[in-house]
Design a protein around this motif. Structure first.
Motif, PDB file in Angstrom:
ATOM      1  N   LYS A  25      43.627  40.680  38.760  1.00  0.00           N
ATOM      2  CA  LYS A  25      43.354  40.295  40.132  1.00  0.00           C
ATOM      3  C   LYS A  25      43.941  41.289  41.134  1.00  0.00           C
ATOM      4  O   LYS A  25      43.321  41.603  42.157  1.00  0.00           O
ATOM      5  CB  LYS A  25      43.921  38.900  40.386  1.00  0.00           C
ATOM      6  CG  LYS A  25      43.616  38.339  41.765  1.00  0.00           C
ATOM      7  CD  LYS A  25      44.160  36.923  41.909  1.00  0.00           C
ATOM      8  CE  LYS A  25      43.862  36.364  43.290  1.00  0.00           C
ATOM      9  NZ  LYS A  25      44.373  34.968  43.450  1.00  0.00           N
ATOM     10  N   GLY A  26      45.115  41.803  40.862  1.00  0.00           N
ATOM     11  CA  GLY A  26      45.782  42.709  41.781  1.00  0.00           C
ATOM     12  C   GLY A  26      45.077  44.051  41.951  1.00  0.00           C
ATOM     13  O   GLY A  26      45.376  44.787  42.895  1.00  0.00           O
ATOM     14  N   LYS A  28      41.584  44.306  41.905  1.00  0.00           N
ATOM     15  CA  LYS A  28      40.182  44.119  42.296  1.00  0.00           C
ATOM     16  C   LYS A  28      39.852  44.829  43.603  1.00  0.00           C
ATOM     17  O   LYS A  28      38.768  45.415  43.748  1.00  0.00           O
ATOM     18  CB  LYS A  28      39.853  42.626  42.393  1.00  0.00           C
ATOM     19  CG  LYS A  28      39.790  41.926  41.034  1.00  0.00           C
ATOM     20  CD  LYS A  28      39.349  40.485  41.171  1.00  0.00           C
ATOM     21  CE  LYS A  28      39.337  39.777  39.824  1.00  0.00           C
ATOM     22  NZ  LYS A  28      38.339  40.337  38.894  1.00  0.00           N
ATOM     23  N   ASN A  29      40.754  44.775  44.572  1.00  0.00           N
ATOM     24  CA  ASN A  29      40.488  45.471  45.841  1.00  0.00           C
ATOM     25  C   ASN A  29      40.402  46.975  45.649  1.00  0.00           C
ATOM     26  O   ASN A  29      39.630  47.661  46.326  1.00  0.00           O
ATOM     27  CB  ASN A  29      41.560  45.125  46.877  1.00  0.00           C
ATOM     28  CG  ASN A  29      41.276  43.802  47.571  1.00  0.00           C
ATOM     29  OD1 ASN A  29      40.305  43.114  47.256  1.00  0.00           O
ATOM     30  ND2 ASN A  29      42.132  43.429  48.514  1.00  0.00           N
ATOM     31  N   ASP A 152      43.669  48.005  52.305  1.00  0.00           N
ATOM     32  CA  ASP A 152      42.954  46.785  52.679  1.00  0.00           C
ATOM     33  C   ASP A 152      42.084  47.013  53.913  1.00  0.00           C
ATOM     34  O   ASP A 152      40.978  46.466  54.005  1.00  0.00           O
ATOM     35  CB  ASP A 152      43.945  45.645  52.939  1.00  0.00           C
ATOM     36  CG  ASP A 152      44.578  45.116  51.660  1.00  0.00           C
ATOM     37  OD1 ASP A 152      43.991  45.345  50.584  1.00  0.00           O
ATOM     38  OD2 ASP A 152      45.647  44.493  51.740  1.00  0.00           O
ATOM     39  N   ASP A 176      41.362  37.211  56.147  1.00  0.00           N
ATOM     40  CA  ASP A 176      42.153  36.539  55.117  1.00  0.00           C
ATOM     41  C   ASP A 176      41.601  36.795  53.723  1.00  0.00           C
ATOM     42  O   ASP A 176      42.351  36.891  52.749  1.00  0.00           O
ATOM     43  CB  ASP A 176      42.215  35.038  55.392  1.00  0.00           C
ATOM     44  CG  ASP A 176      42.958  34.724  56.692  1.00  0.00           C
ATOM     45  OD1 ASP A 176      43.833  35.520  57.070  1.00  0.00           O
ATOM     46  OD2 ASP A 176      42.646  33.696  57.314  1.00  0.00           O
ATOM     47  N   GLU A 177      40.258  36.913  53.606  1.00  0.00           N
ATOM     48  CA  GLU A 177      39.649  37.133  52.293  1.00  0.00           C
ATOM     49  C   GLU A 177      39.910  38.536  51.766  1.00  0.00           C
ATOM     50  O   GLU A 177      39.856  38.759  50.550  1.00  0.00           O
ATOM     51  CB  GLU A 177      38.153  36.869  52.366  1.00  0.00           C
ATOM     52  CG  GLU A 177      37.815  35.395  52.589  1.00  0.00           C
ATOM     53  CD  GLU A 177      36.328  35.124  52.708  1.00  0.00           C
ATOM     54  OE1 GLU A 177      35.941  33.943  52.671  1.00  0.00           O
ATOM     55  OE2 GLU A 177      35.551  36.107  52.842  1.00  0.00           O
ATOM     56  N   ILE A 179      42.725  39.966  51.878  1.00  0.00           N
ATOM     57  CA  ILE A 179      44.050  39.884  51.247  1.00  0.00           C
ATOM     58  C   ILE A 179      44.050  38.930  50.056  1.00  0.00           C
ATOM     59  O   ILE A 179      44.557  39.239  48.978  1.00  0.00           O
ATOM     60  CB  ILE A 179      45.098  39.431  52.283  1.00  0.00           C
ATOM     61  CG1 ILE A 179      45.123  40.405  53.466  1.00  0.00           C
ATOM     62  CG2 ILE A 179      46.483  39.328  51.646  1.00  0.00           C
ATOM     63  CD1 ILE A 179      45.892  39.904  54.661  1.00  0.00           C
ATOM     64  N   GLU A 180      43.486  37.757  50.231  1.00  0.00           N
ATOM     65  CA  GLU A 180      43.513  36.726  49.193  1.00  0.00           C
ATOM     66  C   GLU A 180      42.232  35.916  49.264  1.00  0.00           C
ATOM     67  O   GLU A 180      41.910  35.336  50.310  1.00  0.00           O
ATOM     68  CB  GLU A 180      44.708  35.786  49.402  1.00  0.00           C
ATOM     69  CG  GLU A 180      44.829  34.677  48.382  1.00  0.00           C
ATOM     70  CD  GLU A 180      45.211  35.164  46.995  1.00  0.00           C
ATOM     71  OE1 GLU A 180      44.833  34.514  46.012  1.00  0.00           O
ATOM     72  OE2 GLU A 180      45.903  36.206  46.904  1.00  0.00           O
ATOM     73  N   ARG A 181      41.452  35.888  48.214  1.00  0.00           N
ATOM     74  CA  ARG A 181      40.212  35.119  48.198  1.00  0.00           C
ATOM     75  C   ARG A 181      40.047  34.403  46.859  1.00  0.00           C
ATOM     76  O   ARG A 181      40.524  34.865  45.826  1.00  0.00           O
ATOM     77  CB  ARG A 181      38.997  36.009  48.470  1.00  0.00           C
ATOM     78  CG  ARG A 181      38.837  37.177  47.510  1.00  0.00           C
ATOM     79  CD  ARG A 181      37.754  38.134  47.995  1.00  0.00           C
ATOM     80  NE  ARG A 181      37.627  39.274  47.094  1.00  0.00           N
ATOM     81  CZ  ARG A 181      38.400  40.355  47.151  1.00  0.00           C
ATOM     82  NH1 ARG A 181      39.324  40.454  48.098  1.00  0.00           N
ATOM     83  NH2 ARG A 181      38.244  41.332  46.282  1.00  0.00           N
ATOM     84  N   ARG A 182      39.351  33.301  46.929  1.00  0.00           N
ATOM     85  CA  ARG A 182      39.081  32.521  45.730  1.00  0.00           C
ATOM     86  C   ARG A 182      37.669  32.821  45.229  1.00  0.00           C
ATOM     87  O   ARG A 182      36.725  32.826  46.006  1.00  0.00           O
ATOM     88  CB  ARG A 182      39.218  31.030  46.029  1.00  0.00           C
ATOM     89  CG  ARG A 182      40.635  30.617  46.407  1.00  0.00           C
ATOM     90  CD  ARG A 182      40.689  29.129  46.697  1.00  0.00           C
ATOM     91  NE  ARG A 182      42.035  28.700  47.066  1.00  0.00           N
ATOM     92  CZ  ARG A 182      42.363  27.455  47.397  1.00  0.00           C
ATOM     93  NH1 ARG A 182      41.415  26.518  47.426  1.00  0.00           N
ATOM     94  NH2 ARG A 182      43.601  27.153  47.714  1.00  0.00           N
ATOM     95  N   GLU A 183      37.560  33.038  43.956  1.00  0.00           N
ATOM     96  CA  GLU A 183      36.262  33.304  43.356  1.00  0.00           C
ATOM     97  C   GLU A 183      35.920  32.167  42.405  1.00  0.00           C
ATOM     98  O   GLU A 183      36.778  31.685  41.672  1.00  0.00           O
ATOM     99  CB  GLU A 183      36.280  34.640  42.601  1.00  0.00           C
ATOM    100  CG  GLU A 183      36.622  35.832  43.491  1.00  0.00           C
ATOM    101  CD  GLU A 183      36.671  37.139  42.718  1.00  0.00           C
ATOM    102  OE1 GLU A 183      35.979  37.226  41.669  1.00  0.00           O
ATOM    103  OE2 GLU A 183      37.390  38.061  43.140  1.00  0.00           O
TER     104      GLU A 183
END
Length: 474
Positions: A25-26, A28-29, A152, A176-177, A179-183
Motif C-alpha cells: 500500500k505504501g 501505490k502512489n 503527493d 484526502d484521497e 494521502i489515504e484512500r479506501r479501495e
C-alpha cells in the motif's frame, strides 16, 4: 499516448494494473506517479520537464502561503503563483495567436510583421494549469492544507487518467484521497464497467461520427447541399459529445479502480431544456471552475445591476470559449453561448417553459448545434458564415451518400443522448452511474456487457489508425 490505442490497452494499462495491485500500500502512489510520468513523456518528452519544474515551484510557493500569517505576503505569493501558471498557459497556448494577429494588423498598415518561430503547445496544458490554480487558491482560501510532500502533489497534478483531458479535479475534491484512500472490489468493478463504456462511446460511436463529419467539413463548402451540411453538423454534434464524455467515463473509471472519486463531467446535456441547463450538464468541471474561480469573484449574481450581471456572464463565457483554443471562432462560440445565457435570464427560459419539455429540448438542441458550427470551423470566420448559408439553402439539394455504418450508429447515439429526458432513462442512468455496488446478478450482466464492449472496441482500435480525443488539443 491515448486511451483508445493498442499501446495503452494491451501494454501500458495491464502492466500498470499488475504492478499497482502487487506492490504494498505504501508504494501505490509511487506506482501511479511513475506510470503517469511515463504516460506523459511518451507523447511529450521535453515538456514533462517544464511541468515538473513549474510544479516544484508551485509546491514551494503554496507551502509558503500556508505558513505565512501576513495577509499581504500571502497575496503577493498568490499573485506570483497565478502569474507563473497563467503566463505558462499564455505563452504556450496563445502566443502564436497574439503574434499572428499583431502581424496581420501591422501588415494591414504596410509594416513588416514580427519574426516569430511558432510555439508548440504541450498536450493537456489547459487542464494542468487549471488544477495548479485550484491547488494554490484552495490553500490560500483555507479550504484545505497543502500536501506535505512533493510526490503527493505531483501525483495530484499528473495522475494519468485525468492528465490530458480532465475532468478538471479541484484540489479540495481529492486532497484526502491522495494521502489515504479506501479501495474496494465493488468500486474496482464499477470502474472497469465505466472504463469500458467510455471506450465504447469513443471507438464505436464517436469515431464513426468523426469519419463522416471529417469528409463533409473538409470539403468545399460552396458545393455543399443543405442535406450534406445538416449531416455534417449532426455527425459532429454526436462526435464531440461521445468523444469527450467517453474520455471522462474512462478517466473516472480508472480513478475508481485506484480508489479516487473524480467528479462527474457530463449529465446528458443534449436533453437540456435551456442553454442555462445545458451548461449545468456539459463539461461540468469547467463550468464549476469558472463559476468558483472567476464568476463569483467578479460578483456573480450578487451585483448591484443587471447590466453588471450580464457583463459578468458574457466575460466568463468569452473566456471559457478562449480557453478552448487560440482562434477567434472559440471567442465567438463563447460569446454565442454567453448571449443565450443572458437571453435566458431576460425572457427565454420562461418562453421555453411555456412551450413544454419536447419543444424546449428541441430548441435548445438546435441552438447547441448552431454553436458547434462556430466551434468546429477554425481559422476562417467567413467559412462559418458560408456553412450557415449551406444549412438553410434548400434550392439545390441532391442526396448525399453516407457510409453504411453512419445511420445505425447515429440513431443509437441519438437514442442514448435523449433517453435521460424520459423517466425510464433517468432510472437507467441512476442505476448505471450512481451506484457504489451491485448485486451478484447485476455484476454478472455488467461483466458480460463490459467484455462484449471491450472486445468490439479493441477490435476496432486494432483495425484503425491513430484516433486522438478532441479535447487533447485544448
Amino acid at each position: 499516448m491515448v486511451f483508445s490505442s493498442t499501446l495503452f490497452l494491451f501494454y501500458f494499462l495491464p502492466l500498470f494494473l499488475l504492478v499497482y495491485h502487487v506492490v504494498p500500500k505504501g508504494l501505490k502512489n509511487w506506482v501511479i506517479f511513475f506510470f503517469s510520468i511515463l504516460f506523459y513523456t511518451w507523447g511529450a518528452p521535453v515538456f514533462v520537464f517544464i511541468l515538473l519544474g513549474t510544479s516544484f515551484m508551485d509546491f514551494l510557493l503554496v507551502r509558503a502561503i500556508h505558513r505565512s500569517s501576513a495577509a499581504q505576503r500571502k497575496r503577493i505569493l498568490l499573485i506570483i503563483s497565478l502569474t507563473v501558471n497563467l503566463g505558462l498557459l499564455a505563452y504556450f497556448k496563445y502566443s502564436n495567436f497574439f503574434v499572428g494577429n499583431a502581424n496581420a494588423l501591422l501588415q494591414s498598415f504596410g509594416l513588416d510583421g514580427v519574426e516569430w518561430t511558432k510555439v508548440i503547445m504541450p498536450i493537456g496544458i489547459s487542464f494542468f494549469t487549471f488544477e495548479s490554480i485550484t491547488y494554490t487558491v484552495d490553500v490560500y482560501r483555507g479550504k484545505h492544507a497543502p500536501l506535505s510532500n512533493l510526490k503527493d502533489y505531483l501525483l495530484y497534478l499528473l495522475a494519468f487518467p485525468k492528465l490530458i483531458a480532465g475532468p478538471i479535479v479541484r484540489f479540495q475534491e481529492i486532497a484526502d484521497e491522495v494521502i489515504e484512500r479506501r479501495e474496494s472490489i465493488d468500486e474496482k468493478l464499477i470502474g472497469l464497467y465505466r472504463f469500458s463504456m467510455g471506450l465504447a462511446k469513443k471507438v464505436l460511436i464517436s469515431n464513426v461520427m468523426a469519419a463522416q463529419a471529417k469528409v463533409i467539413f473538409e470539403s468545399d463548402f460552396h458545393q455543399l447541399s443543405a442535406s450534406t451540411a445538416w449531416i455534417g453538423i449532426l455527425a459532429y454534434t454526436m462526435q464531440i459529445y461521445f468523444d469527450f464524455s467517453g474520455y471522462s467515463d474512462m478517466a473516472i473509471g480508472l480513478g475508481k479502480i485506484m480508489g479516487f472519486h473524480f467528479p462527474e463531467n457530463f449529465n446528458s446535456p443534449y436533453s437540456s431544456k435551456s442553454i442555462t441547463e445545458f451548461w449545468r450538464r456539459w463539461h461540468m468541471t469547467l463550468g464549476n471552475f469558472m463559476r468558483d474561480y472567476l464568476y463569483i469573484p467578479l460578483g456573480g449574481n450578487r451585483v448591484s445591476s443587471k447590466t453588471r450581471l450580464y457583463f459578468n456572464l458574457a466575460l466568463v463565457f468569452i473566456l471559457s470559449g478562449f480557453w478552448h483554443g487560440a482562434y477567434w471562432n472559440y471567442v465567438l462560440w463563447g460569446a454565442f453561448h454567453g448571449a443565450f445565457l443572458i437571453l435566458d435570464r431576460i425572457f427565454l427560459v420562461k418562453l421555453l417553459n411555456k412551450l413544454g419539455s419536447v419543444a424546449s429540448i428541441a430548441i435548445t438542441f438546435f441552438i447547441v448545434m448552431m454553436g458547434w458550427v462556430i466551434f468546429h470551423i477554425e481559422n476562417d470566420l467567413s467559412k462559418i458564415g458560408l456553412y450557415f448559408e449551406r444549412l438553410f439553402d434548400f434550392s439545390s439539394d441532391p442526396l448525399f451518400s453516407v457510409s453504411p455504418a453512419f445511420w445505425p450508429i447515429f440513431f443509437i447515439a441519438v437514442f442514448f443522448s435523449f433517453l435521460p429526458a424520459f423517466s425510464i432513462g433517468k432510472k437507467m442512468q441512476e442505476f448505471v452511474y450512481n451506484r457504489n455496488s451491485y448485486s451478484l446478478s447485476a455484476n454478472g450482466i455488467f461483466l458480460l456487457v463490459t467484455i462484449l464492449l471491450f472486445v468490439m472496441s479493441a477490435s476496432s482500435v486494432i483495425s484503425s489508425g491513430f484516433n486522438p480525443f478532441i479535447y487533447f488539443r485544448f
